[in-house]
Scaffold this motif. Structure first.
Motif, mmCIF file in Angstrom:
data_model
loop_
_atom_site.group_PDB
_atom_site.id
_atom_site.type_symbol
_atom_site.label_atom_id
_atom_site.label_comp_id
_atom_site.label_asym_id
_atom_site.label_seq_id
_atom_site.Cartn_x
_atom_site.Cartn_y
_atom_site.Cartn_z
ATOM 1 N N ILE A 289 0.847 -1.193 0.000
ATOM 2 C CA ILE A 289 0.000 0.000 0.000
ATOM 3 C C ILE A 289 0.885 1.247 0.000
ATOM 4 O O ILE A 289 1.775 1.384 0.842
ATOM 5 C CB ILE A 289 -0.940 0.037 1.223
ATOM 6 C CG1 ILE A 289 -1.805 -1.236 1.258
ATOM 7 C CG2 ILE A 289 -1.804 1.285 1.185
ATOM 8 C CD1 ILE A 289 -2.723 -1.385 0.075
ATOM 9 N N MET A 290 0.634 2.161 -0.934
ATOM 10 C CA MET A 290 1.430 3.376 -1.028
ATOM 11 C C MET A 290 1.150 4.310 0.152
ATOM 12 O O MET A 290 0.003 4.497 0.566
ATOM 13 C CB MET A 290 1.128 4.112 -2.339
ATOM 14 C CG MET A 290 1.944 5.386 -2.524
ATOM 15 S SD MET A 290 1.416 6.377 -3.942
ATOM 16 C CE MET A 290 1.856 5.296 -5.286
ATOM 17 N N ASP A 291 2.221 4.891 0.680
ATOM 18 C CA ASP A 291 2.106 5.872 1.760
ATOM 19 C C ASP A 291 1.318 7.081 1.245
ATOM 20 O O ASP A 291 1.694 7.709 0.250
ATOM 21 C CB ASP A 291 3.512 6.310 2.178
ATOM 22 C CG ASP A 291 3.503 7.273 3.355
ATOM 23 O OD1 ASP A 291 2.409 7.735 3.747
ATOM 24 O OD2 ASP A 291 4.593 7.572 3.887
ATOM 25 N N PRO A 292 0.203 7.437 1.899
ATOM 26 C CA PRO A 292 -0.585 8.589 1.429
ATOM 27 C C PRO A 292 0.203 9.897 1.453
ATOM 28 O O PRO A 292 -0.042 10.788 0.638
ATOM 29 C CB PRO A 292 -1.775 8.624 2.397
ATOM 30 C CG PRO A 292 -1.324 7.881 3.600
ATOM 31 C CD PRO A 292 -0.405 6.823 3.092
ATOM 32 N N ASN A 293 1.165 10.001 2.376
ATOM 33 C CA ASN A 293 1.994 11.201 2.424
ATOM 34 C C ASN A 293 2.816 11.346 1.144
ATOM 35 O O ASN A 293 2.974 12.454 0.619
ATOM 36 C CB ASN A 293 2.929 11.161 3.636
ATOM 37 C CG ASN A 293 2.185 11.198 4.954
ATOM 38 O OD1 ASN A 293 1.430 12.112 5.234
ATOM 39 N ND2 ASN A 293 2.388 10.172 5.768
ATOM 40 N N TYR A 294 3.330 10.216 0.656
ATOM 41 C CA TYR A 294 4.110 10.241 -0.575
ATOM 42 C C TYR A 294 3.218 10.605 -1.758
ATOM 43 O O TYR A 294 3.601 11.421 -2.609
ATOM 44 C CB TYR A 294 4.758 8.870 -0.806
ATOM 45 C CG TYR A 294 5.591 8.795 -2.071
ATOM 46 C CD1 TYR A 294 6.930 9.159 -2.059
ATOM 47 C CD2 TYR A 294 5.031 8.353 -3.269
ATOM 48 C CE1 TYR A 294 7.696 9.096 -3.207
ATOM 49 C CE2 TYR A 294 5.792 8.293 -4.425
ATOM 50 C CZ TYR A 294 7.116 8.666 -4.385
ATOM 51 O OH TYR A 294 7.869 8.613 -5.538
ATOM 52 N N ILE B 238 -4.120 11.332 7.455
ATOM 53 C CA ILE B 238 -2.723 11.713 7.624
ATOM 54 C C ILE B 238 -2.678 12.698 8.782
ATOM 55 O O ILE B 238 -3.711 13.177 9.255
ATOM 56 C CB ILE B 238 -2.122 12.352 6.350
ATOM 57 C CG1 ILE B 238 -2.879 13.634 5.968
ATOM 58 C CG2 ILE B 238 -2.120 11.369 5.188
ATOM 59 C CD1 ILE B 238 -2.252 14.372 4.793
ATOM 60 N N ASN B 239 -1.478 13.008 9.232
ATOM 61 C CA ASN B 239 -1.333 13.918 10.362
ATOM 62 C C ASN B 239 -1.673 15.346 9.911
ATOM 63 O O ASN B 239 -0.954 15.939 9.103
ATOM 64 C CB ASN B 239 0.101 13.859 10.893
ATOM 65 C CG ASN B 239 0.255 14.603 12.210
ATOM 66 O OD1 ASN B 239 0.000 15.796 12.298
ATOM 67 N ND2 ASN B 239 0.681 13.880 13.234
ATOM 68 N N ILE B 240 -2.769 15.891 10.432
ATOM 69 C CA ILE B 240 -3.230 17.218 10.025
ATOM 70 C C ILE B 240 -2.232 18.289 10.447
ATOM 71 O O ILE B 240 -2.022 19.282 9.733
ATOM 72 C CB ILE B 240 -4.617 17.523 10.614
ATOM 73 C CG1 ILE B 240 -5.644 16.486 10.111
ATOM 74 C CG2 ILE B 240 -5.068 18.925 10.226
ATOM 75 C CD1 ILE B 240 -5.785 16.452 8.606
ATOM 76 N N GLY B 241 -1.599 18.087 11.593
ATOM 77 C CA GLY B 241 -0.591 19.044 12.046
ATOM 78 C C GLY B 241 0.575 19.127 11.075
ATOM 79 O O GLY B 241 1.075 20.217 10.770
ATOM 80 N N HIS B 242 1.018 17.957 10.597
ATOM 81 C CA HIS B 242 2.109 17.927 9.619
ATOM 82 C C HIS B 242 1.674 18.566 8.304
ATOM 83 O O HIS B 242 2.463 19.254 7.644
ATOM 84 C CB HIS B 242 2.567 16.489 9.386
ATOM 85 C CG HIS B 242 3.170 15.840 10.585
ATOM 86 N ND1 HIS B 242 3.536 14.493 10.620
ATOM 87 C CD2 HIS B 242 3.484 16.340 11.810
ATOM 88 C CE1 HIS B 242 4.039 14.218 11.799
ATOM 89 N NE2 HIS B 242 4.017 15.304 12.544
ATOM 90 N N THR C 59 8.498 16.829 5.845
ATOM 91 C CA THR C 59 7.612 17.627 6.687
ATOM 92 C C THR C 59 6.268 16.947 6.864
ATOM 93 O O THR C 59 5.728 16.872 7.973
ATOM 94 C CB THR C 59 7.404 19.020 6.073
ATOM 95 O OG1 THR C 59 8.668 19.644 5.852
ATOM 96 C CG2 THR C 59 6.559 19.899 6.989
ATOM 97 N N LEU C 60 5.730 16.421 5.770
ATOM 98 C CA LEU C 60 4.406 15.809 5.807
ATOM 99 C C LEU C 60 4.413 14.478 6.544
ATOM 100 O O LEU C 60 3.475 14.154 7.278
ATOM 101 C CB LEU C 60 3.900 15.611 4.377
ATOM 102 C CG LEU C 60 2.408 15.300 4.192
ATOM 103 C CD1 LEU C 60 1.547 16.406 4.774
ATOM 104 C CD2 LEU C 60 2.094 15.107 2.709
ATOM 105 N N SER C 61 5.465 13.701 6.375
ATOM 106 C CA SER C 61 5.489 12.357 6.956
ATOM 107 C C SER C 61 5.970 12.330 8.405
ATOM 108 O O SER C 61 5.483 11.549 9.214
ATOM 109 C CB SER C 61 6.370 11.431 6.107
ATOM 110 O OG SER C 61 7.703 11.934 6.052
ATOM 111 N N SER C 62 6.937 13.184 8.735
ATOM 112 C CA SER C 62 7.509 13.129 10.080
ATOM 113 C C SER C 62 7.418 14.438 10.850
ATOM 114 O O SER C 62 7.790 14.495 12.030
ATOM 115 C CB SER C 62 8.991 12.704 9.999
ATOM 116 O OG SER C 62 9.737 13.665 9.263
ATOM 117 N N GLY C 63 6.952 15.494 10.208
ATOM 118 C CA GLY C 63 6.848 16.779 10.884
ATOM 119 C C GLY C 63 8.185 17.436 11.135
ATOM 120 O O GLY C 63 8.314 18.259 12.050
ATOM 121 N N THR C 64 9.200 17.088 10.304
ATOM 122 C CA THR C 64 10.538 17.666 10.464
ATOM 123 C C THR C 64 10.922 18.429 9.206
ATOM 124 O O THR C 64 11.556 17.866 8.311
ATOM 125 C CB THR C 64 11.578 16.570 10.750
ATOM 126 O OG1 THR C 64 11.498 15.564 9.708
ATOM 127 C CG2 THR C 64 11.324 15.919 12.087
#
Length: 270
Positions: free
Chosen positions: A70-75, A157-161, A234-239
């Protein structure tokens, strides 16, 4: 303050049009994720994408984007949408801020504006603040479109990211608007100022793609504002790339200060 609201009001057609386009585009990309997330062909296709293209999109390196097939939605969101959003908004910035003063001069309205009890610096600051407000609204619609599209298909996905990634994009646009405004104050001809701003922006975007192929000259990539985005991280790890954020703020602020100084001392006998 009156000029600020008047500028937004005069730009409402462009704002509404861009808002609709960005909301629909972001929503449809997010909504399409379910139809492509487990396609085996996508994994094979991504494997053959050249590394310099992946680097330009901010997804190079050892990134496991398929978990149990399954593809990562962030990607997916990064590659299909967020990698292109900065370019879309940068183009908007070139045409708006590249003529923020020079277009008024060409129309003959600059003298009329400055005949009012309005300081030159306030003219620039009000018009630029109106533009940045419009960009903030567009980024908000983008966040809403992605969130709603994923919500409908039951993916999260993480809305904060996601919000942080849009803030970083906003900082990039602040930098672009800064040098576009500077060029508009240097040249009182919008054809020239917009052309120069467009050449610089497109040059940096192209450089971001080309530099990874230049071997020992890869350091040149730092000259491109687009190189510092790192949207996927940024989207996947918030960094995010905090150094890049400092570059954006510094570039935008420096160009704005120079624009204010130049316009304040400029002879308006154009």
């Amino acid at each position: 303050m009156l000029l600020y609201f008047s500028t937004i009001k005069l730009s409402r057609t462009a704002l509404i049009t861009w808002s609709i386009i960005i909301w629909i585009y972001s929503f449809l990309v997010a909504y399409m994720y379910n139809s492509i997330k487990d396609a085996a062909e996508m994994e094979n296709l991504i494997d053959i994408i050249p590394d310099h293209i992946k680097a330009a999109m901010g997804t190079a390196g050892d990134i496991d984007i398929f978990i149990d097939g399954i593809m990562d939605p962030n990607y997916f969101i990064t590659q299909e949408y967020l990698a292109w959003l900065p370019l879309m908004l940068a183009i908007f910035s070139v045409f708006y801020c590249g003529g923020i003063i020079s277009r008024e001069a060409e129309r003959g309205t600059l003298d009329l504006l400055l005949s009012q009890p309005l300081a030159r610096k306030n003219l620039i600051l009000c018009k630029l603040a109106a533009f940045l407000t419009m960009v903030s609204l567009l980024l908000m619609f983008s966040c809403i479109g992605i969130s709603l599209g994923l919500l409908i298909i039951g993916t999260t996905i993480n809305i904060g990211h996601l919000f942080l990634a849009h803030i970083i994009i906003g900082l990039l646009i602040f930098a672009v608007s800064g040098y576009c405004t500077l060029l508009s104050c240097i040249s009182m001809d919008p054809r020239h100022s917009i052309a120069y701003a467009g050449a610089i922006t497109s040059g940096m975007y192209i450089l971001n793609f080309m530099v990874p192929t230049l071997g020992s000259f890869q350091w040149v990539a730092n000259l491109s504002l687009f190189h510092h985005l790192n949207i996927f991280n940024t989207l996947s790890s918030g960094t995010p790339n905090w150094n890049g954020s400092i570059v954006y703020i510094s570039t935008g602020a420096l160009c704005l200060v120079l624009a204010l100084l130049i316009f304040e001392r400029r002879d308006l006998n154009y």
